[in-house]
Each structure stands twice: as C-alpha cells, then as structure tokens.
Design a protein around this motif. Sequence first.
Motif, PDB file in Angstrom:
ATOM      1  N   VAL A  33      -0.124  -3.138  -4.779  1.00 21.91           N
ATOM      2  CA  VAL A  33       0.828  -4.075  -5.410  1.00 21.91           C
ATOM      3  C   VAL A  33       2.247  -3.859  -4.875  1.00 21.91           C
ATOM      4  N   TYR A  34       2.577  -2.613  -4.624  1.00 22.29           N
ATOM      5  CA  TYR A  34       3.928  -2.196  -4.183  1.00 22.29           C
ATOM      6  C   TYR A  34       4.977  -2.747  -5.155  1.00 22.29           C
ATOM      7  N   LYS A  35       5.845  -3.664  -4.717  1.00 20.62           N
ATOM      8  CA  LYS A  35       6.890  -4.161  -5.638  1.00 20.62           C
ATOM      9  C   LYS A  35       6.460  -5.423  -6.373  1.00 20.62           C
ATOM     10  N   ASN A  67       6.214   6.267   2.370  1.00 25.74           N
ATOM     11  CA  ASN A  67       6.145   4.808   2.541  1.00 25.74           C
ATOM     12  C   ASN A  67       5.608   4.150   1.261  1.00 25.74           C
ATOM     13  N   PHE A  68       6.259   3.094   0.861  1.00 21.88           N
ATOM     14  CA  PHE A  68       5.892   2.318  -0.332  1.00 21.88           C
ATOM     15  C   PHE A  68       6.044   3.128  -1.634  1.00 21.88           C
ATOM     16  N   ALA A  69       6.777   4.265  -1.546  1.00 19.00           N
ATOM     17  CA  ALA A  69       6.966   5.070  -2.755  1.00 19.00           C
ATOM     18  C   ALA A  69       8.173   4.578  -3.559  1.00 19.00           C
ATOM     19  N   ASN A  98      -9.584   4.571   3.483  1.00 11.75           N
ATOM     20  CA  ASN A  98     -10.204   4.998   2.209  1.00 11.75           C
ATOM     21  C   ASN A  98     -10.097   3.956   1.098  1.00 11.75           C
ATOM     22  N   PRO A  99      -8.885   3.507   0.744  1.00  8.84           N
ATOM     23  CA  PRO A  99      -8.816   2.543  -0.359  1.00  8.84           C
ATOM     24  C   PRO A  99      -9.465   1.204  -0.020  1.00  8.84           C
ATOM     25  N   THR A 100      -9.457   0.827   1.274  1.00 11.13           N
ATOM     26  CA  THR A 100     -10.072  -0.455   1.654  1.00 11.13           C
ATOM     27  C   THR A 100     -11.590  -0.374   1.490  1.00 11.13           C
ATOM     28  N   ASN A 147      11.318 -18.320  -1.616  1.00 13.43           N
ATOM     29  CA  ASN A 147      11.793 -16.991  -1.190  1.00 13.43           C
ATOM     30  C   ASN A 147      10.749 -16.223  -0.402  1.00 13.43           C
ATOM     31  N   TYR A 148       9.511 -16.692  -0.389  1.00 12.92           N
ATOM     32  CA  TYR A 148       8.448 -15.896   0.217  1.00 12.92           C
ATOM     33  C   TYR A 148       8.358 -16.187   1.719  1.00 12.92           C
ATOM     34  N   PRO A 149       8.394 -15.146   2.554  1.00 14.17           N
ATOM     35  CA  PRO A 149       8.490 -15.412   4.001  1.00 14.17           C
ATOM     36  C   PRO A 149       7.203 -15.895   4.654  1.00 14.17           C
ATOM     37  N   MET A 176      -6.750  -7.613  -1.528  1.00 16.82           N
ATOM     38  CA  MET A 176      -6.719  -6.198  -1.144  1.00 16.82           C
ATOM     39  C   MET A 176      -5.632  -5.994  -0.100  1.00 16.82           C
ATOM     40  N   ASP A 177      -4.734  -5.053  -0.394  1.00 19.48           N
ATOM     41  CA  ASP A 177      -3.576  -4.852   0.489  1.00 19.48           C
ATOM     42  C   ASP A 177      -3.151  -3.384   0.425  1.00 19.48           C
ATOM     43  N   ALA A 178      -4.128  -2.488   0.712  1.00 19.53           N
ATOM     44  CA  ALA A 178      -3.837  -1.053   0.586  1.00 19.53           C
ATOM     45  C   ALA A 178      -3.750  -0.368   1.948  1.00 19.53           C
ATOM     46  N   PHE A 223      -3.784  -2.812  -9.349  1.00 22.84           N
ATOM     47  CA  PHE A 223      -4.150  -1.431  -9.009  1.00 22.84           C
ATOM     48  C   PHE A 223      -3.175  -0.878  -7.979  1.00 22.84           C
ATOM     49  N   ASP A 224      -2.546   0.218  -8.319  1.00 20.57           N
ATOM     50  CA  ASP A 224      -1.675   0.895  -7.354  1.00 20.57           C
ATOM     51  C   ASP A 224      -1.326   2.277  -7.907  1.00 20.57           C
ATOM     52  N   THR A 225      -0.974   3.175  -6.982  1.00 20.64           N
ATOM     53  CA  THR A 225      -0.442   4.473  -7.454  1.00 20.64           C
ATOM     54  C   THR A 225       0.965   4.259  -8.008  1.00 20.64           C
ATOM     55  N   GLU A 263       3.305   4.938  -6.394  1.00 21.90           N
ATOM     56  CA  GLU A 263       4.047   6.065  -5.788  1.00 21.90           C
ATOM     57  C   GLU A 263       3.795   6.118  -4.293  1.00 21.90           C
ATOM     58  N   GLY A 264       3.211   5.056  -3.734  1.00 20.64           N
ATOM     59  CA  GLY A 264       2.932   5.025  -2.293  1.00 20.64           C
ATOM     60  C   GLY A 264       1.568   5.602  -1.962  1.00 20.64           C
ATOM     61  N   PHE A 265       1.361   5.819  -0.648  1.00 16.08           N
ATOM     62  CA  PHE A 265       0.065   6.302  -0.160  1.00 16.08           C
ATOM     63  C   PHE A 265      -0.226   7.715  -0.660  1.00 16.08           C
ATOM     64  N   GLY A 293      -2.478   4.551 -10.704  1.00 19.64           N
ATOM     65  CA  GLY A 293      -3.122   5.795 -10.272  1.00 19.64           C
ATOM     66  C   GLY A 293      -3.925   5.590  -9.006  1.00 19.64           C
ATOM     67  N   TYR A 294      -4.578   6.655  -8.596  1.00 16.57           N
ATOM     68  CA  TYR A 294      -5.311   6.650  -7.327  1.00 16.57           C
ATOM     69  C   TYR A 294      -6.559   5.772  -7.434  1.00 16.57           C
ATOM     70  N   PHE A 295      -6.699   4.855  -6.503  1.00 13.52           N
ATOM     71  CA  PHE A 295      -7.879   3.994  -6.428  1.00 13.52           C
ATOM     72  C   PHE A 295      -8.909   4.699  -5.541  1.00 13.52           C
TER      73      PHE A 295
HETATM   74  C1  SAM Z   1       1.514  -2.851   1.746  1.00 10.81           C
HETATM   75  S1  SAM Z   1       1.732  -2.258   0.143  1.00 10.81           S
HETATM   76  C2  SAM Z   1       1.264  -3.623  -0.851  1.00 10.81           C
HETATM   77  C3  SAM Z   1       2.170  -4.824  -0.666  1.00 10.81           C
HETATM   78  C4  SAM Z   1       2.005  -5.944  -1.665  1.00 10.81           C
HETATM   79  N1  SAM Z   1       0.649  -6.423  -1.806  1.00 10.81           N
HETATM   80  C5  SAM Z   1       2.884  -7.114  -1.244  1.00 10.81           C
HETATM   81  O1  SAM Z   1       2.412  -8.025  -0.519  1.00 10.81           O
HETATM   82  O2  SAM Z   1       4.059  -7.131  -1.628  1.00 10.81           O
HETATM   83  C6  SAM Z   1       0.406  -1.114  -0.001  1.00 10.81           C
HETATM   84  C7  SAM Z   1       0.244  -0.504  -1.381  1.00 10.81           C
HETATM   85  O3  SAM Z   1      -1.044   0.096  -1.477  1.00 10.81           O
HETATM   86  C8  SAM Z   1      -0.959   1.199  -2.364  1.00 10.81           C
HETATM   87  N2  SAM Z   1      -2.092   2.105  -2.143  1.00 10.81           N
HETATM   88  C9  SAM Z   1      -2.549   2.557  -0.957  1.00 10.81           C
HETATM   89  N3  SAM Z   1      -3.589   3.390  -1.151  1.00 10.81           N
HETATM   90  C10 SAM Z   1      -3.815   3.461  -2.480  1.00 10.81           C
HETATM   91  C11 SAM Z   1      -4.775   4.152  -3.305  1.00 10.81           C
HETATM   92  N4  SAM Z   1      -5.725   4.949  -2.800  1.00 10.81           N
HETATM   93  N5  SAM Z   1      -4.691   3.984  -4.636  1.00 10.81           N
HETATM   94  C12 SAM Z   1      -3.744   3.174  -5.186  1.00 10.81           C
HETATM   95  N6  SAM Z   1      -2.831   2.501  -4.467  1.00 10.81           N
HETATM   96  C13 SAM Z   1      -2.851   2.637  -3.126  1.00 10.81           C
HETATM   97  C14 SAM Z   1       0.398   1.809  -2.012  1.00 10.81           C
HETATM   98  O4  SAM Z   1       0.891   2.579  -3.073  1.00 10.81           O
HETATM   99  C15 SAM Z   1       1.256   0.591  -1.695  1.00 10.81           C
HETATM  100  O5  SAM Z   1       2.031   0.203  -2.807  1.00 10.81           O
END
Ligand code: SAM
Length: 272
Positions: free
Chosen positions: A114-116, A160-162, A210-212, A83-85, A204-206, A135-137, A139-141, A185-187
């Motif tokens: 993590v998103y979904k 976005n991503f909320a 800032n989060p990167t 299922n993964y593209p 890492m996928d944020a 690690f994720d909020t 709740e999106g960015f 929570g906030y990273f």
């Molecule tokens: C592109 S999505 C992740 C997609 C996921 N890795 C995937 O491949 O399905 C980006 C995620 O980074 C999270 N994010 C961005 N900045 C953040 C921060 N400062 N603290 C926590 N989470 C953060 C967002 O909430 C969002 O869910």
Amino acid sequence: MVTVLSLNKVHLHKSDIQYPTSNISMHLPIFYLINFSIILSVLIFLIKYLWDMFFGENYEPPAWEHARKEGRITSELLKASRNYPDKIRLYNFWLQIQRINKDKVKGDFAELGVYKGDSALLIHLMDPDRTFHLFDTFEGFAGKDLQPETGKAATYSTKNFADTSLNKVLKNIGGNPDMLKVHSGYFPQSTVGLEEISYALVNMDADLYNPTKAGLEYFYPRLSAGGVIFIHDYNDKWEGLVKAVDEFAATIPEKLILVPDLDSTVMFVKNQ
Ligand SMILES: C[S@@+](CC[C@H](N)C(=O)[O-])C[C@H]1O[C@@H](n2cnc3c(N)ncnc32)[C@H](O)[C@@H]1O
C-alpha cells in the motif's frame, strides 16, 4: 547636488555627477530578464499543452469520458485521477471495476503493498462500497525478503518505502473508513484468520519475490470467477517478482495479460 565655485568656474566633483541614463541601463537587464522569463514560461506552457494533447495526458477512454460527462465519476475520483501520473494504470483499474460491477462478481477488494495509499485511494474511490483489505508492513521491505533478491531490486534496503505510517495512509485515502480493513504487518503472516474471504479484485504491488509468491498463493484460490489480479512492476528491474509471477503462472490455466502502463502491470481474470 554639491557644487564648488572657484574663479567663475563651476567645478563638479566626479562623484557628484549623475548620469541620467545610468539608472535605465542598470534596470535594462532586469527588464529584459523579466520579459524573457514571461515569454519562456508561456512557451513552456504551450509546448506542454500541445504535448499533452497529442501524446495522451488528456486521453480518456470513451467509457470514462461518457461517465464523467454524465456525472457518474465522483468529484473525489476526478480530483485523484487528475493528480495521478499513470493514467493507463488508473483507467485499467476503473474499466476492470466497471466490468466486475456489471458482471456482479462477488468478493472484497485487496491491495498487497500500500505504501502511502496512492493506488489504494483510486481503487477505493472507484467502488467505495466494497470492503477493501489493505496489507502492508507500513514500515517498508522486510530484510528477509530483500536478502534473496537479485538485479536492481538487490540495491534496495529496509529504508525504502519505510517513510509511511498507517495514520498517513488512512488520512490519504479518507473515503469510507468502515469499508477499509487494515492488516498491518508482514505478509503472509498478516493473512492469518482471513482464510474464508473471497476477493473480486486484488492489486499486488510488493515488488519482491517472497511477498509476490505468497500473495499469489493466498489470493488466487480465494479469487471469485471473473475476479482480477493485477501485479505491478512486471519488468526487468524486479527480477524476483517476475520469477515469482512466471513460476505461478505456469501452474494456472489463466493467461497473463501485459498492460501498457508506466511500470508494466501484468494481470489475469479468473476463469469461470
Ligand atoms: C511499491 S510500494 C507500494 C506502492 C503503492 N501500491 C502505490 O502504488 O502507491 C511496495 C510496498 O510493499 C510493501 N511490502 C513489501 N513486502 C512486504 C511484505 N512481505 N509484507 C507486507 N508488506 C510488504 C512495502 O512495505 C511497500 O510499502
């Protein structure tokens, strides 16, 4: 049929006449349409099959193919992989995890962003016995992270991503819940108390600067020798992310390796 007789002649009202061919001609276009749709569907299926065969959808690295044939890939992972593209991203995770296990690299796994849970699901299924930190909020960015962004990333918002939630993510990942450690929570505030952990693999996928930057600063010193960090989306859509990675890369001895997956992951393995 109603007939009206008058002076030996039979008069038929126009509306009473039934043309035997009219029904057939009415149905003909539908008949052709159905035929045409069936032929078109078969053609599309055939073209897609041939396209996949020649252009990589069915491509498997030999190591994965052998593992699959020998039954070393679980049915859950096989299903998730189908299922993964982004197959290159998937196989890259898997090959690195094979290497990490073969080399007995110690440490937990982590994902920032993590998103979904789609990429987290793959990583967890590839080594369900590793402790995996998420690690994720959820709740999106964060607005304060978006504010300094430039380029395409500046068009994103806190919406976005909320559209996710911790429950959805845990349901999606399933697997071995004892090994999943969620840091909601906030990273990087969500790393407080996690100073002593060492990591063998970090995804890492944020997306943002800032989060990167904060992610590299937190994870790099805690990465075991031989451990790997992937940073997704190292491309011109995410100027802030690229800047954070380049700035950090200039301070470490490891070289960045670009991965030819769909969104240009960049990765490095920590020196011994
Ligand atoms: C592109 S999505 C992740 C997609 C996921 N890795 C995937 O491949 O399905 C980006 C995620 O980074 C999270 N994010 C961005 N900045 C953040 C921060 N400062 N603290 C926590 N989470 C953060 C967002 O909430 C969002 O869910």
